[in-house]
Design an enzyme around this catalytic site. Sequence first.
Site, PDB file in Angstrom:
ATOM      1  N   ASP A   1      -2.906   3.191  -1.208  1.00 15.39           N
ATOM      2  CA  ASP A   1      -1.943   2.144  -1.551  1.00 15.39           C
ATOM      3  C   ASP A   1      -1.240   1.345  -0.445  1.00 15.39           C
ATOM      4  OD1 ASP A   1      -0.146   0.619  -3.344  1.00 15.39           O
ATOM      5  OD2 ASP A   1       1.246   2.232  -3.209  1.00 15.39           O
TER       6      ASP A   1
ATOM      7  N   ASP B   1       2.479  -0.576  -0.438  1.00 12.50           N
ATOM      8  CA  ASP B   1       3.791  -0.294  -0.493  1.00 12.50           C
ATOM      9  C   ASP B   1       4.264   1.067  -0.991  1.00 12.50           C
ATOM     10  OD1 ASP B   1       4.209  -3.087   0.081  1.00 12.50           O
ATOM     11  OD2 ASP B   1       3.499  -3.789  -1.752  1.00 12.50           O
TER      12      ASP B   1
ATOM     13  N   ASP C   1       1.936   5.871  -5.090  1.00 11.87           N
ATOM     14  CA  ASP C   1       3.599   6.280  -5.421  1.00 11.87           C
ATOM     15  C   ASP C   1       3.797   5.798  -6.866  1.00 11.87           C
ATOM     16  OD1 ASP C   1       3.584   3.376  -4.416  1.00 11.87           O
ATOM     17  OD2 ASP C   1       5.705   3.577  -5.118  1.00 11.87           O
TER      18      ASP C   1
HETATM   19 MG   LIG Z   1       2.994   1.279  -4.019  1.00 16.14          MG
END
Ligand SMILES: [Mg+2]
Length: 177
Positions: A7, A9, A133
């Site tokens: 991922d 961000d 996340d």
């Molecule tokens: Mg993320």
Amino acid sequence: MQRIAIDMDEVIAEFSTKHLELFNRTFNEQVTMEELHGKKLRDLRPELAHEIFELILMPDFFRDLNPIPHSQEVIKELSESYEIFIATAAMEVPTSFTAKYEWLKEHFGFLNEMNFVFCGDKSIIRADYLIDDNTRHFKGFEGQSILFTANHNKNETGYVRVNDWLEVRDYFKGLAR
Ligand SMILES: [Mg+2]
């Protein structure tokens, strides 16, 4: 070669520091990172949820984020033994495409840009590992999910968790043994 999907961000790009600074400046607030333990900004200020989202709609918001420490060196190492894909749910912020692409070219220019995946629903991703996340992206993912620690997910349990990129390095070294 096995595939690792990663991922952007909060995993390779420091999103929340800039978002919080911009929020505090725009709304004359003094929210600290500590207050965001286990929460997103919109959970803390639900009455401003719409405005909080609007802050990231500026076309250049994602262009100058800092890379997360050690992400570049560890991903470069991993790319020698694994096929690396960067998978971002960029459809959540369509205005971010150009900035995200340029950011990846600047900071992860050693990766093949054909391995940059700008998607919406990440359940389309087929890889052996997904480092993210947001646990919602693990639903429907058939490989091994790896939760990358961010302030907002600190209270989530039941996942393989890594706290930083040095731990990612250790995790994959452990598999190779
Ligand atoms: Mg993320």
